[in-house]
Write a protein that holds these residues in place. Sequence first.
Motif, PDB file in Angstrom:
ATOM      1  N   PRO A   3       0.696  -1.084  -0.072  1.00  0.00           N
ATOM      2  CA  PRO A   3      -0.072  -0.040  -0.121  1.00  0.00           C
ATOM      3  C   PRO A   3       0.938   1.248  -0.197  1.00  0.00           C
ATOM      4  CG  PRO A   3      -0.329  -1.441   1.950  1.00  0.00           C
ATOM      5  CD  PRO A   3       0.786  -1.929   1.230  1.00  0.00           C
ATOM      6  N   SER A   4       0.070   2.319  -0.341  1.00  0.00           N
ATOM      7  CA  SER A   4       1.051   3.696  -0.195  1.00  0.00           C
ATOM      8  C   SER A   4       1.441   3.878   0.809  1.00  0.00           C
ATOM      9  CB  SER A   4       0.122   4.727  -1.048  1.00  0.00           C
ATOM     10  OG  SER A   4       0.957   6.034  -1.113  1.00  0.00           O
ATOM     11  N   VAL A   5       2.415   4.432   1.142  1.00  0.00           N
ATOM     12  CA  VAL A   5       3.068   4.935   2.443  1.00  0.00           C
ATOM     13  C   VAL A   5       3.759   6.274   2.444  1.00  0.00           C
ATOM     14  CG1 VAL A   5       4.776   4.317   4.250  1.00  0.00           C
ATOM     15  CG2 VAL A   5       3.762   2.551   2.888  1.00  0.00           C
ATOM     16  N   ASN A   6       3.275   7.130   3.323  1.00  0.00           N
ATOM     17  CA  ASN A   6       3.534   8.236   3.367  1.00  0.00           C
ATOM     18  C   ASN A   6       5.107   8.371   4.016  1.00  0.00           C
ATOM     19  OD1 ASN A   6       1.448   9.621   2.563  1.00  0.00           O
ATOM     20  ND2 ASN A   6       0.652   9.563   4.623  1.00  0.00           N
ATOM     21  N   LEU A   7       6.161   8.832   3.356  1.00  0.00           N
ATOM     22  CA  LEU A   7       7.554   8.559   3.775  1.00  0.00           C
ATOM     23  C   LEU A   7       7.852  10.325   4.004  1.00  0.00           C
ATOM     24  CD1 LEU A   7       9.182   6.738   1.097  1.00  0.00           C
ATOM     25  CD2 LEU A   7       8.476   6.054   3.281  1.00  0.00           C
ATOM     26  N   ARG A   8       8.665  10.550   5.233  1.00  0.00           N
ATOM     27  CA  ARG A   8       9.266  11.751   5.389  1.00  0.00           C
ATOM     28  C   ARG A   8      10.582  11.554   5.488  1.00  0.00           C
ATOM     29  NH1 ARG A   8       7.574  13.892  10.808  1.00  0.00           N
ATOM     30  NH2 ARG A   8       8.099  11.785  11.451  1.00  0.00           N
ATOM     31  N   GLN A 133      15.335   1.093   7.718  1.00  0.00           N
ATOM     32  CA  GLN A 133      14.274   1.810   7.987  1.00  0.00           C
ATOM     33  C   GLN A 133      12.953   1.416   7.354  1.00  0.00           C
ATOM     34  OE1 GLN A 133      15.723   5.823   8.011  1.00  0.00           O
ATOM     35  NE2 GLN A 133      16.139   5.620  10.141  1.00  0.00           N
ATOM     36  N   LEU A 134      13.073   1.402   5.962  1.00  0.00           N
ATOM     37  CA  LEU A 134      11.764   1.358   5.076  1.00  0.00           C
ATOM     38  C   LEU A 134      11.234  -0.243   5.398  1.00  0.00           C
ATOM     39  CD1 LEU A 134       9.737   1.959   3.180  1.00  0.00           C
ATOM     40  CD2 LEU A 134      11.172   1.285   1.299  1.00  0.00           C
ATOM     41  N   GLN A 135      12.359  -1.270   5.433  1.00  0.00           N
ATOM     42  CA  GLN A 135      11.970  -2.519   5.429  1.00  0.00           C
ATOM     43  C   GLN A 135      11.095  -2.774   7.120  1.00  0.00           C
ATOM     44  OE1 GLN A 135      11.966  -5.080   3.060  1.00  0.00           O
ATOM     45  NE2 GLN A 135      10.577  -6.055   4.718  1.00  0.00           N
ATOM     46  N   GLU A 136      11.694  -2.194   8.034  1.00  0.00           N
ATOM     47  CA  GLU A 136      11.332  -2.518   9.318  1.00  0.00           C
ATOM     48  C   GLU A 136       9.844  -1.748   9.415  1.00  0.00           C
ATOM     49  OE1 GLU A 136      12.155  -0.255  13.335  1.00  0.00           O
ATOM     50  OE2 GLU A 136      13.984  -1.343  12.652  1.00  0.00           O
ATOM     51  N   GLY A 137       9.621  -0.491   8.858  1.00  0.00           N
ATOM     52  CA  GLY A 137       8.441   0.177   8.691  1.00  0.00           C
ATOM     53  C   GLY A 137       7.183  -0.754   8.105  1.00  0.00           C
ATOM     54  N   LEU A 138       7.723  -1.225   6.966  1.00  0.00           N
ATOM     55  CA  LEU A 138       6.743  -1.974   6.398  1.00  0.00           C
ATOM     56  C   LEU A 138       6.328  -3.407   7.166  1.00  0.00           C
ATOM     57  CD1 LEU A 138       7.974  -1.826   2.540  1.00  0.00           C
ATOM     58  CD2 LEU A 138       5.963  -0.683   3.763  1.00  0.00           C
ATOM     59  N   ASP A 139       7.331  -4.039   7.854  1.00  0.00           N
ATOM     60  CA  ASP A 139       7.049  -5.133   8.353  1.00  0.00           C
ATOM     61  C   ASP A 139       6.031  -4.781   9.691  1.00  0.00           C
ATOM     62  OD1 ASP A 139       8.716  -6.421   6.951  1.00  0.00           O
ATOM     63  OD2 ASP A 139      10.406  -6.450   8.345  1.00  0.00           O
ATOM     64  N   LEU A 140       6.184  -3.472  10.242  1.00  0.00           N
ATOM     65  CA  LEU A 140       5.427  -3.171  11.123  1.00  0.00           C
ATOM     66  C   LEU A 140       3.995  -2.820  11.024  1.00  0.00           C
ATOM     67  CD1 LEU A 140       7.973  -0.990  13.301  1.00  0.00           C
ATOM     68  CD2 LEU A 140       7.200  -3.462  13.907  1.00  0.00           C
ATOM     69  N   GLY A 141       3.863  -2.590   9.646  1.00  0.00           N
ATOM     70  CA  GLY A 141       2.464  -2.094   9.270  1.00  0.00           C
ATOM     71  C   GLY A 141       2.519  -0.816   8.241  1.00  0.00           C
ATOM     72  N   GLU A 145       3.521   6.333   9.186  1.00  0.00           N
ATOM     73  CA  GLU A 145       4.496   7.049   8.521  1.00  0.00           C
ATOM     74  C   GLU A 145       5.774   6.546   8.707  1.00  0.00           C
ATOM     75  OE1 GLU A 145       3.387  11.182   7.833  1.00  0.00           O
ATOM     76  OE2 GLU A 145       5.515  11.479   8.763  1.00  0.00           O
ATOM     77  N   ILE A 146       6.579   6.443   7.704  1.00  0.00           N
ATOM     78  CA  ILE A 146       7.978   5.840   7.934  1.00  0.00           C
ATOM     79  C   ILE A 146       8.748   7.060   7.708  1.00  0.00           C
ATOM     80  CG2 ILE A 146       9.635   4.250   6.891  1.00  0.00           C
ATOM     81  CD1 ILE A 146       7.329   2.742   5.953  1.00  0.00           C
ATOM     82  N   GLU A 147       9.730   7.171   8.682  1.00  0.00           N
ATOM     83  CA  GLU A 147      10.634   8.330   8.279  1.00  0.00           C
ATOM     84  C   GLU A 147      12.111   7.735   7.885  1.00  0.00           C
ATOM     85  OE1 GLU A 147      12.847  11.491  11.258  1.00  0.00           O
ATOM     86  OE2 GLU A 147      10.752  11.019  11.715  1.00  0.00           O
ATOM     87  N   LEU A 148      12.490   8.000   6.695  1.00  0.00           N
ATOM     88  CA  LEU A 148      13.753   7.832   6.448  1.00  0.00           C
ATOM     89  C   LEU A 148      14.973   8.490   6.713  1.00  0.00           C
ATOM     90  CD1 LEU A 148      12.761   6.218   2.978  1.00  0.00           C
ATOM     91  CD2 LEU A 148      12.837   5.055   5.047  1.00  0.00           C
ATOM     92  N   ASP A 149      16.169   8.240   7.038  1.00  0.00           N
ATOM     93  CA  ASP A 149      17.364   9.140   7.389  1.00  0.00           C
ATOM     94  C   ASP A 149      18.271   9.110   6.133  1.00  0.00           C
ATOM     95  OD1 ASP A 149      19.508  10.277   8.622  1.00  0.00           O
ATOM     96  OD2 ASP A 149      19.635   8.866   9.787  1.00  0.00           O
ATOM     97  N   ILE A 150      17.694   9.671   5.201  1.00  0.00           N
ATOM     98  CA  ILE A 150      18.355   9.737   4.119  1.00  0.00           C
ATOM     99  C   ILE A 150      19.804  10.437   4.120  1.00  0.00           C
ATOM    100  CG2 ILE A 150      18.597  10.957   1.656  1.00  0.00           C
ATOM    101  CD1 ILE A 150      15.564  10.021   1.452  1.00  0.00           C
TER     102      ILE A 150
END
Length: 164
Positions: A3-8, A133-141, A145-150
């Motif tokens: 599903p679409s996820v808002n990324l910050r 971080q993305l993988q962990e966020g997707l694994d959690l649900g 919102e998933i925050e990526l430390d770019i």
Amino acid sequence: MVPSVNLRTRGVTAVTAVVLLLAACSGGGAADDGASAAPSGSATSPEPAGSPADPDAPLDANQACAAMYVDADGQGRTLEERVGAALVGASKELTGTSADEMHALAVELGRLETRVPEEFRAPVEQVRVPFLQLQEGLDLGADQEIELDIASTVEGLKAFEELC
């Protein structure tokens, strides 16, 4: 699929910084990538990174640099370029395809981290942070919102480049 996820991202210009870093690292010497993107000797190494002889063998410093800055995907894109493109793509819209690409890069960077000389491991680990971080966020649900430390990737790429 995903599903679409808002990324910050941390920092207003994190994605722009990745793009600029990629341009500075690999765009300036496009005519002679072997000479400018990789350390001396790596362009002519008889056993380049990812050699079919033993893909899990430890890499020396020249091979580690070649693994990041020499075409490794058969499509003319370096690992560094693929990392930047994946982060930019995921920050625009997360799709099943972009999530799969981010996961594949997390795995590839993890394998690289175990093969490079000790001084390269921390920079590779930094580059890998938003992918994990993305993988962990997707694994959690995916409804969060998933925050990526770019910024971590930018710093890791800078440190890696300094070693080369």
